[in-house]
Design a protein around this motif. Sequence first.
Motif, short mmCIF file in Angstrom:
data_model
loop_
_atom_site.label_atom_id
_atom_site.label_comp_id
_atom_site.label_asym_id
_atom_site.label_seq_id
_atom_site.Cartn_x
_atom_site.Cartn_y
_atom_site.Cartn_z
N SER A 160 0.81 -1.22 0.00
CA SER A 160 0.00 0.00 0.00
C SER A 160 0.84 1.26 0.00
CB SER A 160 -0.93 0.01 1.21
OG SER A 160 -1.78 -1.11 1.21
N SER A 161 2.16 1.12 0.16
CA SER A 161 3.03 2.29 0.21
C SER A 161 3.03 3.01 -1.13
CB SER A 161 4.46 1.87 0.58
OG SER A 161 4.97 0.98 -0.40
N GLY A 162 2.96 4.30 -1.09
CA GLY A 162 3.02 5.10 -2.32
C GLY A 162 1.73 5.13 -3.10
N THR A 163 0.65 4.51 -2.59
CA THR A 163 -0.62 4.50 -3.31
C THR A 163 -1.61 5.50 -2.74
OG1 THR A 163 -1.52 2.75 -1.89
CG2 THR A 163 -0.32 2.05 -3.86
N GLY A 164 -1.21 6.23 -1.70
CA GLY A 164 -2.12 7.19 -1.09
C GLY A 164 -2.95 6.60 0.03
N GLN A 165 -2.93 5.25 0.18
CA GLN A 165 -3.67 4.63 1.26
C GLN A 165 -2.92 4.79 2.58
OE1 GLN A 165 -4.78 0.59 0.29
NE2 GLN A 165 -4.94 1.06 -1.89
N GLN A 166 -3.63 4.62 3.68
CA GLN A 166 -3.04 4.75 4.99
C GLN A 166 -3.22 3.44 5.75
OE1 GLN A 166 -1.27 7.35 6.08
NE2 GLN A 166 -1.59 8.42 4.13
N GLY A 190 11.00 11.14 0.91
CA GLY A 190 9.56 10.99 1.12
C GLY A 190 9.26 9.77 1.98
N PRO A 191 7.98 9.37 2.02
CA PRO A 191 7.60 8.20 2.81
C PRO A 191 8.17 6.92 2.21
CG PRO A 191 5.75 8.97 1.50
CD PRO A 191 6.81 10.00 1.36
N LEU A 192 8.22 5.87 3.01
CA LEU A 192 8.73 4.59 2.53
C LEU A 192 7.85 4.04 1.42
CD1 LEU A 192 9.77 2.76 5.85
CD2 LEU A 192 11.26 3.76 4.12
N GLN A 193 8.50 3.52 0.37
CA GLN A 193 7.78 2.90 -0.74
C GLN A 193 8.43 1.57 -1.08
OE1 GLN A 193 7.11 5.34 -4.18
NE2 GLN A 193 6.73 7.18 -2.98
N ILE A 194 7.64 0.66 -1.62
CA ILE A 194 8.15 -0.65 -2.00
C ILE A 194 9.16 -0.51 -3.13
CG2 ILE A 194 6.29 -1.10 -3.67
CD1 ILE A 194 6.37 -4.03 -2.74
N THR A 195 10.20 -1.32 -3.11
CA THR A 195 11.24 -1.30 -4.14
C THR A 195 11.07 -2.51 -5.06
OG1 THR A 195 12.77 -2.60 -2.79
CG2 THR A 195 12.83 -0.20 -2.53
N SER A 196 11.95 -2.59 -6.05
CA SER A 196 11.94 -3.74 -6.95
C SER A 196 12.20 -5.02 -6.16
CB SER A 196 13.00 -3.57 -8.04
OG SER A 196 13.06 -4.69 -8.88
N SER A 197 13.14 -4.97 -5.22
CA SER A 197 13.41 -6.13 -4.37
C SER A 197 12.20 -6.47 -3.51
CB SER A 197 14.62 -5.86 -3.47
OG SER A 197 15.78 -5.62 -4.23
N GLY A 198 11.48 -5.44 -3.06
CA GLY A 198 10.29 -5.66 -2.26
C GLY A 198 9.20 -6.37 -3.03
N PHE A 199 9.03 -6.00 -4.30
CA PHE A 199 8.03 -6.67 -5.12
C PHE A 199 8.42 -8.12 -5.36
CE2 PHE A 199 5.91 -7.81 -9.11
CZ PHE A 199 4.60 -7.45 -8.80
N GLN A 200 9.71 -8.35 -5.61
CA GLN A 200 10.17 -9.73 -5.78
C GLN A 200 9.95 -10.52 -4.49
OE1 GLN A 200 11.35 -10.68 -8.82
NE2 GLN A 200 11.29 -12.78 -8.07
N PHE A 201 10.11 -9.86 -3.36
CA PHE A 201 9.86 -10.46 -2.05
C PHE A 201 8.42 -10.95 -1.94
CE2 PHE A 201 8.25 -9.69 2.29
CZ PHE A 201 9.13 -10.45 3.06
N LEU A 202 7.48 -10.20 -2.50
CA LEU A 202 6.07 -10.57 -2.44
C LEU A 202 5.77 -11.82 -3.26
CD1 LEU A 202 4.39 -7.06 -2.73
CD2 LEU A 202 4.64 -8.45 -0.67
N LEU A 203 6.64 -12.14 -4.22
CA LEU A 203 6.43 -13.33 -5.04
C LEU A 203 6.85 -14.60 -4.32
CD1 LEU A 203 7.76 -12.06 -8.49
CD2 LEU A 203 5.40 -12.17 -7.73
N VAL A 330 -1.68 -5.98 -4.39
CA VAL A 330 -0.51 -6.22 -5.26
C VAL A 330 -0.87 -5.90 -6.71
CG1 VAL A 330 1.06 -7.97 -6.16
CG2 VAL A 330 0.52 -7.93 -3.74
N LEU A 331 -2.05 -6.33 -7.16
CA LEU A 331 -2.48 -6.02 -8.52
C LEU A 331 -2.55 -4.51 -8.74
CD1 LEU A 331 -5.31 -8.62 -9.25
CD2 LEU A 331 -3.10 -8.45 -10.39
N ASN A 332 -2.98 -3.80 -7.71
CA ASN A 332 -3.12 -2.35 -7.82
C ASN A 332 -1.79 -1.64 -8.06
OD1 ASN A 332 -4.78 0.00 -7.74
ND2 ASN A 332 -3.99 0.46 -5.70
N LEU A 333 -0.68 -2.36 -7.84
CA LEU A 333 0.64 -1.76 -8.07
C LEU A 333 0.91 -1.55 -9.56
CD1 LEU A 333 2.86 -3.76 -5.54
CD2 LEU A 333 2.15 -1.38 -5.35
N PHE A 334 0.32 -2.40 -10.43
CA PHE A 334 0.61 -2.27 -11.86
C PHE A 334 -0.63 -2.39 -12.74
CE2 PHE A 334 1.16 -6.70 -10.70
CZ PHE A 334 0.50 -7.38 -11.68
N VAL A 335 -1.82 -2.44 -12.12
CA VAL A 335 -3.07 -2.55 -12.87
C VAL A 335 -3.98 -1.39 -12.48
CG1 VAL A 335 -5.14 -3.95 -13.26
CG2 VAL A 335 -2.92 -5.06 -13.04
#
Length: 467
Positions: A160-166, A190-203, A330-335
Amino acid sequence: MPALQRPSEADKKDSPHALLPFLQTQSQTTLTRLYQRPSSCLSVFRLLAPLERQIVMNLLWLESAIATSTMVAWVQRDGRKLYEEALGNLSRLHILPNSAAKLALNFTFKTSLRQALTGGGTSGSFGVPAEKDEHSGPSIKTLDSFALERWETILHYMVSSGTGQQPAKPSQGVLFLLQRSSLMSSFHGGPLQITSSGFQFLLHSPHAQLWDLLLQYLHLAQERQMDLVEVLGFLFMLSTMELGREYLTENLSTTQGVLLEDLRDYGLIWQSKPKSRRFSPTRLGTTLTSSSPPLPTTISASSGPLDGFIVLETNYRIYAYTDNPLQTAVLNLFVSLKYRFPNLVVGMITRDSVRRALMNGITADQIISYLITHAHPQMRKNNPLLPVTVQDQIRLWELEKNRLKSSEGYLYTAFTSQADYDLVLNYAKQLDVVLWENAAKRCFFGSLEGHLRIKEFIERRTQNSNS
């Protein structure tokens, strides 16, 4: 005595547990101290590959060393290479000696593992169970709910980081570790946001995700000068405890007391209150070194091909048959999500949605990998699985973003002659620091790292010319 069997194809493909390379970097003194605990030996034994476990069991009950030549005679010819690799891995863990003449288990490891398998002893390395009373602690259902809530909080915060959600925030210790492990980053303050490694972590599976974080915690513990044996010993003790049972905190060391507080934030340990004299391990803790699922319900973003839920059409429309909030996030990150129903989410993969993901450090290959991993069983009948046009377009959008690259460096120009230009350019090329050149205008652009050496070369040439 059973002969060493040739490993199956499945065994060959199994990658070593993430903790083993870390243990192999530790000194013999550290590992010998660790092996004094029966629970640690049993946990390390669980992490070994099948062939390595078989070698240990063949040597465990021998009272004297065995000749290497005798051991080799048990191995089939086409399994020699795997056998040698297994011996090397056990040697780096200091379970076996480096001697090539005879083989025998580390005496401390052998004694403790025997004790773990046969029982006995009063070391308390498996924890000290609390007496059961009318307040006999939480139920397994309560422990599972607590573990799910804590783990979901971490993953929801990441996606949810960087999407405006709290979303609900994990503890400061968890946030520090997420940033330290480069799973999240603060871009431009700025605030913490997910990185490329973080997205791979979610997989990854929940088990792999947990060990990714725990390995970072172990490295951090070393920097904090915590006793690594105490930290590892506590993790291994947790992995051998009984789910649904309460244990006493009195026999824990100061280091393990600190660890107890930290692991509560990850959902590995439950306590009725922070200063309670009792604690209960959750399923996340008791499955650290086993192959059992670490959570009662897989809430990870990676649930495997059998649980695929995504249908992707050639017109870039996505249908996700899920009611899991984490998978939707997770889908909301790229959809670009359009509609939400009780068990269905509909969206579109657009240029803007992919660019947004790319700006967050997610790559085109990671997006495609996620779609393949979670493709619906009906999609798996297609060949290729995903529409080629969609895959190509996602990669083209990434290339579009990466068309321009910025590099820091110096522009070298105003050479007095073609000979001087060629001489300096050739020297810079030998250093492999030339990023751009224009022979017609006698200029080239060099990287920041090579500037000092090029400058010194020009100055030496100038001095020689003047002299």
